[in-house]
Design a protein around this motif. Structure first.
Motif, PDB file in Angstrom:
ATOM      1  N   LEU A  36       0.824  -1.202   0.000  1.00 19.96           N
ATOM      2  CA  LEU A  36       0.000   0.000   0.000  1.00 19.96           C
ATOM      3  C   LEU A  36       0.863   1.259   0.000  1.00 19.96           C
ATOM      4  O   LEU A  36       0.515   2.267  -0.632  1.00 19.96           O
ATOM      5  CB  LEU A  36      -0.935  -0.021   1.214  1.00 19.96           C
ATOM      6  CG  LEU A  36      -2.089   0.977   1.225  1.00 19.96           C
ATOM      7  CD1 LEU A  36      -2.977   0.786   0.007  1.00 19.96           C
ATOM      8  CD2 LEU A  36      -2.907   0.821   2.502  1.00 19.96           C
ATOM      9  N   VAL A  37       1.999   1.200   0.682  1.00 24.20           N
ATOM     10  CA  VAL A  37       2.928   2.336   0.669  1.00 24.20           C
ATOM     11  C   VAL A  37       3.455   2.573  -0.748  1.00 24.20           C
ATOM     12  O   VAL A  37       3.533   3.716  -1.226  1.00 24.20           O
ATOM     13  CB  VAL A  37       4.088   2.083   1.656  1.00 24.20           C
ATOM     14  CG1 VAL A  37       5.175   3.140   1.495  1.00 24.20           C
ATOM     15  CG2 VAL A  37       3.565   2.084   3.088  1.00 24.20           C
ATOM     16  N   ASP A  38       3.849   1.495  -1.428  1.00 20.74           N
ATOM     17  CA  ASP A  38       4.330   1.635  -2.813  1.00 20.74           C
ATOM     18  C   ASP A  38       3.239   2.166  -3.737  1.00 20.74           C
ATOM     19  O   ASP A  38       3.514   2.945  -4.669  1.00 20.74           O
ATOM     20  CB  ASP A  38       4.829   0.286  -3.321  1.00 20.74           C
ATOM     21  CG  ASP A  38       6.027  -0.207  -2.533  1.00 20.74           C
ATOM     22  OD1 ASP A  38       6.711   0.620  -1.905  1.00 20.74           O
ATOM     23  OD2 ASP A  38       6.276  -1.446  -2.523  1.00 20.74           O
ATOM     24  N   MET A  39       2.004   1.762  -3.484  1.00 21.07           N
ATOM     25  CA  MET A  39       0.884   2.253  -4.286  1.00 21.07           C
ATOM     26  C   MET A  39       0.693   3.753  -4.083  1.00 21.07           C
ATOM     27  O   MET A  39       0.437   4.502  -5.041  1.00 21.07           O
ATOM     28  CB  MET A  39      -0.383   1.489  -3.891  1.00 21.07           C
ATOM     29  CG  MET A  39      -1.578   1.773  -4.754  1.00 21.07           C
ATOM     30  SD  MET A  39      -2.959   0.709  -4.282  1.00 21.07           S
ATOM     31  CE  MET A  39      -4.219   1.305  -5.401  1.00 21.07           C
ATOM     32  N   CYS A  40       0.844   4.215  -2.852  1.00 22.23           N
ATOM     33  CA  CYS A  40       0.736   5.652  -2.571  1.00 22.23           C
ATOM     34  C   CYS A  40       1.867   6.427  -3.255  1.00 22.23           C
ATOM     35  O   CYS A  40       1.650   7.539  -3.778  1.00 22.23           O
ATOM     36  CB  CYS A  40       0.772   5.894  -1.060  1.00 22.23           C
ATOM     37  SG  CYS A  40      -0.667   5.266  -0.167  1.00 22.23           S
ATOM     38  N   LYS A  41       3.069   5.861  -3.265  1.00 20.47           N
ATOM     39  CA  LYS A  41       4.191   6.522  -3.931  1.00 20.47           C
ATOM     40  C   LYS A  41       3.935   6.632  -5.436  1.00 20.47           C
ATOM     41  O   LYS A  41       4.268   7.647  -6.073  1.00 20.47           O
ATOM     42  CB  LYS A  41       5.480   5.751  -3.664  1.00 20.47           C
ATOM     43  CG  LYS A  41       5.960   5.845  -2.217  1.00 20.47           C
ATOM     44  CD  LYS A  41       7.253   5.065  -2.022  1.00 20.47           C
ATOM     45  CE  LYS A  41       7.752   5.157  -0.592  1.00 20.47           C
ATOM     46  NZ  LYS A  41       9.009   4.394  -0.381  1.00 20.47           N
ATOM     47  N   GLY A  42       3.351   5.564  -6.024  1.00 26.89           N
ATOM     48  CA  GLY A  42       3.021   5.634  -7.439  1.00 26.89           C
ATOM     49  C   GLY A  42       1.973   6.689  -7.736  1.00 26.89           C
ATOM     50  O   GLY A  42       2.073   7.423  -8.740  1.00 26.89           O
ATOM     51  N   MET A  43       0.954   6.807  -6.867  1.00 28.37           N
ATOM     52  CA  MET A  43      -0.060   7.854  -7.047  1.00 28.37           C
ATOM     53  C   MET A  43       0.560   9.245  -6.919  1.00 28.37           C
ATOM     54  O   MET A  43       0.198  10.175  -7.647  1.00 28.37           O
ATOM     55  CB  MET A  43      -1.165   7.670  -6.005  1.00 28.37           C
ATOM     56  CG  MET A  43      -2.054   6.470  -6.251  1.00 28.37           C
ATOM     57  SD  MET A  43      -3.173   6.755  -7.619  1.00 28.37           S
ATOM     58  CE  MET A  43      -4.191   5.283  -7.499  1.00 28.37           C
TER      59      MET A  43
END
Length: 329
Positions: free
Chosen positions: A293-300
């Motif tokens: 989820l952290v990586d997903m936030c970084k991508g967003m």
């Protein structure tokens, strides 16, 4: 006391409860077993006082009588260590090792009660039987009233190896065999019906979430080029958010908020999208501690930076371009 060898009278046992009483005759053997394995055992006198073997006794062994299909018990005794000389190959040094010698004493049981109990009941019953004399009396009274003593005096094993392997035999009047069984499974049908409804609901929610994720991904991809697809992707994200709340999945709830932030990013209000991404990043890193989820936030966040950069660059008109060169005003 069961003697180790023939130098002590062999029909007596030693009481561990009162040393002033001297030797006490063993009367009762209580054994908890599972098929051919002995799990717990205890020996008691006629007044249900605990009795132990002498110092030479090691434990109790079990054997199934092939003649009458009954259970036989043996006391394993360890004699005094005797020297056993051993020489090395070079014959220059010799050592003496102490090797134990085992002997077996047959317990000639006259009457037996076979009590079949569940594993948990058998364990707790034996623990209480070994520590409380009041429970021993109550348990014996219960067995006498519900079960009957089986006479084994006429069922003597005729196998020759029984008499050749044992040093001698000791008469034991009574024995209680507690044979453990797997605990019975009690099915609560009312609770099963409740769980069945919850399971079906969970399956339906997961299937719906899978379909919405597929449709939302498609609409979100087209939302970069067409505005009405971005609106539809945001509506699907709201539906997914409601389902995730009903499922009680905090990770999926956070993902749905990120999906909605991406829809806002495509529609134009970048500030609201930025606030949502920051909030979900804090939740994913410090509350949920989910690296995906952290990586997903970084991508967003990277896509949000691209949208900000794209918004700052003014598009050039066709009149400002001459022969492929942008003219400065």
């Amino acid at each position: 006391m069961i003697p180790a060898i023939d130098n002590v009278k062999k029909d007596f046992w030693r009481s561990t409860k009162n040393k002033n009483r001297g030797v006490v005759m063993a009367y009762l053997l209580v054994c908890v077993r599972q098929q051919t394995d002995i799990l717990h055992h205890g020996i008691y006198s006629r007044d249900l006082s605990p009795v132990k073997f002498d110092t030479h006794a090691v434990g109790i062994a079990l054997r199934i009588d092939p003649c009458f299909n009954s259970t036989q018990y043996f006391v394993i005794c360890c004699d005094n260590f005797h020297a056993h000389p051993t020489s090395y190959k070079n014959n220059q040094a010799k050592c003496t090792s102490q090797m134990p010698k085992l002997s077996f004493i047959h317990l000639d049981i006259e009457y037996v009660i076979n009590a079949h109990l569940p594993a948990d009941v058998a364990y707790h019953s034996f623990q209480a039987f070994s520590t409380s004399k009041h429970f021993r009396k109550s348990f014996m009274h219960y067995l006498r009233t519900t079960l009957h003593w089986q006479d084994l005096r006429d069922k003597r094993c005729l196998c020759r190896e029984l008499y050749t392997s044992c040093t001698h035999g000791v008469t034991l009047p009574r024995s209680i065999q507690i044979v453990i069984e797997p605990p019975a499974v009690k099915v609560c049908k009312a609770w099963c019906h409740r769980l069945e409804g919850l399971v079906k609901k969970r399956e339906f929610l997961e299937e719906t979430m899978a379909w919405l994720s597929t449709l939302g991904g498609g609409y979100s991809s087209l939302g970069d080029y067409f505005r009405h697809f971005s609106v539809r992707a945001g509506e699907i994200s709201i539906q997914q958010f409601r389902i995730a709340l009903e499922m009680g999945d905090p990770v999926m709830v956070s993902k749905c908020r990120l999906f909605y932030a991406q829809s806002l990013m495509q529609l134009g209000p970048l500030r609201m999208s930025k606030l949502m991404i920051r909030q979900e990043f804090h939740t994913a890193r410090y509350v949920l501690k989910d690296q995906k989820l952290v990586d997903m936030c970084k991508g967003m966040w990277s896509k949000l930076q691209f949208c900000y950069a794209k918004k700052r660059v003014k598009p050039t008109s066709s009149s400002d371009v001459h022969n492929g060169v942008t003219l400065a005003r």
